[in-house]
Design a protein around this motif. Structure first.
Motif, PDB file in Angstrom:
ATOM      1  N   UNK A 246       0.284  -0.977  -0.526  1.00 54.24           N
ATOM      2  CA  UNK A 246      -0.099   0.441   0.151  1.00 54.24           C
ATOM      3  C   UNK A 246       0.913   1.294  -0.199  1.00 54.24           C
ATOM      4  N   UNK A 247       1.961   1.163   0.826  1.00 51.53           N
ATOM      5  CA  UNK A 247       2.853   1.943   0.753  1.00 51.53           C
ATOM      6  C   UNK A 247       3.333   2.485  -0.210  1.00 51.53           C
ATOM      7  N   UNK A 248       3.907   1.161  -0.914  1.00 52.85           N
ATOM      8  CA  UNK A 248       4.636   1.924  -2.338  1.00 52.85           C
ATOM      9  C   UNK A 248       3.664   2.869  -3.020  1.00 52.85           C
ATOM     10  N   UNK A 249       1.935   1.128  -3.660  1.00 54.37           N
ATOM     11  CA  UNK A 249       0.957   1.698  -4.421  1.00 54.37           C
ATOM     12  C   UNK A 249       0.924   3.268  -4.227  1.00 54.37           C
ATOM     13  N   UNK A 250       0.912   4.275  -3.005  1.00 54.13           N
ATOM     14  CA  UNK A 250       0.937   5.229  -2.886  1.00 54.13           C
ATOM     15  C   UNK A 250       2.231   6.461  -3.349  1.00 54.13           C
ATOM     16  N   UNK A 251       3.248   5.630  -3.282  1.00 52.99           N
ATOM     17  CA  UNK A 251       4.043   6.654  -3.468  1.00 52.99           C
ATOM     18  C   UNK A 251       4.345   6.511  -4.603  1.00 52.99           C
ATOM     19  N   UNK A 252       3.862   5.621  -5.686  1.00 49.20           N
ATOM     20  CA  UNK A 252       3.641   5.064  -7.448  1.00 49.20           C
ATOM     21  C   UNK A 252       2.918   6.488  -7.534  1.00 49.20           C
TER      22      UNK A 252
ATOM     23  N   UNK B 235       1.814   9.476  -6.215  1.00 47.67           N
ATOM     24  CA  UNK B 235       2.500  10.241  -6.714  1.00 47.67           C
ATOM     25  C   UNK B 235       3.758  11.409  -7.204  1.00 47.67           C
ATOM     26  N   UNK B 236       4.183  10.274  -7.733  1.00 45.20           N
ATOM     27  CA  UNK B 236       5.552  10.092  -8.853  1.00 45.20           C
ATOM     28  C   UNK B 236       4.755  10.630  -9.980  1.00 45.20           C
TER      29      UNK B 236
END
Length: 418
Positions: free
Chosen positions: A1-7, A9-10
């Motif tokens: 979920x954290x990786x998805x959130x960062x992706x 944002x990018x």
């Protein structure tokens, strides 16, 4: 979920930079004003932040101002589907999906949990109801046949109504069933169509998978003899019948619970269709009469009603009327039931209907009232405006009927919002 959130944002920043760098919306010195047609002139760039499927996006866009009528507009807002809103078409579609299924509060939670996008409950409400209003307008204007659905030899059309909880201002001076004579609900009327070419082990018609379509709204079905046009709900029925090619099938049947407004619409619009009163609804009437005559818990009343139901299945309507007549003077329910059965006797030829392989139950219609309307619009604590209820009903019926893709393709056309 954290990786998805960062992706996300990018991706959002990449899209934001691309939109910010694109000034092609200022390619002409003047554009025609959308209000008066005169030349509107470029008046600088204004910032806007909108919510997309990637998150919040901020960008600048050209603003054109008309010196004649003093109005202005943003060409890019219209091109991106952002005119008059702060959510992208992608978010609007997501909100349509959740708003058709669950409460606005739950919809907001699902947007965060499933899409990773924060949209508050009020925004979900505004967007879902606005989208539903668009769909309602689309439903009135587009009556193309549902060619994706096969044309069966027999097609059924059913009508029914169910009460929806309303806000107090929507109930002013409306009579109802409360002890003080007031009302807590307004009736939403539903028309549904389906086919039942299949049969179960007993040879009873079975609804064909994917054949059911719905259309519903809080609107009147009353038409006076002096009226030049059909009532709003009668017009809805006409549109739905046209979409399903009801007049083109070999055999058309209309089912209802016996309410006069149903048969008035049937007689006026579909005089050749077979009319059938829901058999189980008649049996409920007979059970109620048995309780009224002998008492709510009397075994004798149950036995009396059971005999009448057997006579109904056998087509012995005269025997039922004779049995009711012996109690008519002392029991008002028995007297009313005589009128109900005799008025609808040509719609209660159940042995004949069964021999022809026809449905005699409005289970699909009653299930539609619960599934299309009740499940979404009658939850605890809900109180609607007429406009809000009709918008969500239109949104839900569109999705349940498999018409959402067609609507969205229309909405995506460049001139659809004109």
């Amino acid at each position: 979920m954290a990786a998805r959130s960062q992706a996300l944002k990018i991706a959002a920043r990449a899209l934001e930079q691309r939109l910010e760098a694109d000034h092609s919306d200022h390619s002409e010195a003047t554009l025609p004003c959308r209000h008066c047609g005169e030349a509107a002139r470029y008046a600088g760039r204004h910032a806007k932040t909108f919510t997309s499927v990637l998150g919040d996006i901020a960008f600048g866009r050209a603003y054109d101002h008309c010196p004649r009528c003093k109005s202005g507009f943003y060409p890019r807002d219209r091109a991106l589907g952002l005119e008059g809103t702060t959510v992208s078409p992608g978010i609007t579609r997501m909100i349509g999906a959740v708003g058709a299924r669950v409460s606005f509060e739950e919809g907001s939670e699902l947007m965060i949990e499933l899409a990773g996008v924060e949209v508050d409950a009020k925004q979900v409400e505004r967007t879902a109801e606005a989208l539903g209003a668009e769909i309602a307008a689309y439903e009135r204007e587009h009556v193309e046949p549902d060619c994706d659905l096969p044309l069966p030899s027999t097609l059924y059309l059913g009508m029914d109504g169910t009460g929806l909880p309303m806000r107090k201002e929507e109930l002013k001076d409306r009579p109802g069933k409360q002890p003080d004579g007031s009302s807590k609900t307004r009736e939403a009327k539903l028309v549904t169509t389906w086919s039942a070419e299949g049969r179960d082990e007993q040879g009873v018609p079975v609804r064909d998978e994917g054949s059911v379509t719905y259309s519903a709204a809080i609107e009147s079905a009353a038409t006076r003899d002096t009226d030049d046009t059909l009532s709003p709900f009668a017009q809805r029925v006409s549109r739905e019948a046209a979409r399903r090619r009801f007049g083109q099938v070999t055999r058309a049947a209309i089912l209802g619970d016996g309410a006069p407004w149903i048969w008035n619409i049937a007689d006026e619009q579909f005089p050749e269709a077979i009319q059938i009163v829901d058999r189980f609804h008649v049996k409920e009437h007979l059970s109620d009469v048995g309780k009224a005559i002998y008492g709510a818990t009397s075994d004798l009343g149950k036995q009396w009603a059971s005999q009448r139901k057997d006579e109904l299945d056998a087509g012995k309507l005269r025997s039922i009327v004779a049995a009711l007549a012996t109690h008519a003077k002392a029991c008002d329910e028995a007297r009313k039931c005589i009128g109900y059965i005799w008025t609808n006797r040509h719609r209660m030829k159940y042995p004949e209907f069964h021999a022809q392989g026809l449905c005699t139950s409005t289970g699909v219609v009653e299930a539609g009232c619960k599934h299309a309307l009740g499940t979404r619009l009658k939850c605890s604590g809900m109180h609607w405006t007429v406009a809000g209820a009709n918008a969500i009903a239109a949104l839900r019926c569109c999705r349940l009927s498999g018409r959402f893709e067609n609507f969205w393709e229309h909405r995506a056309q460049p001139n659809a919002a004109a």
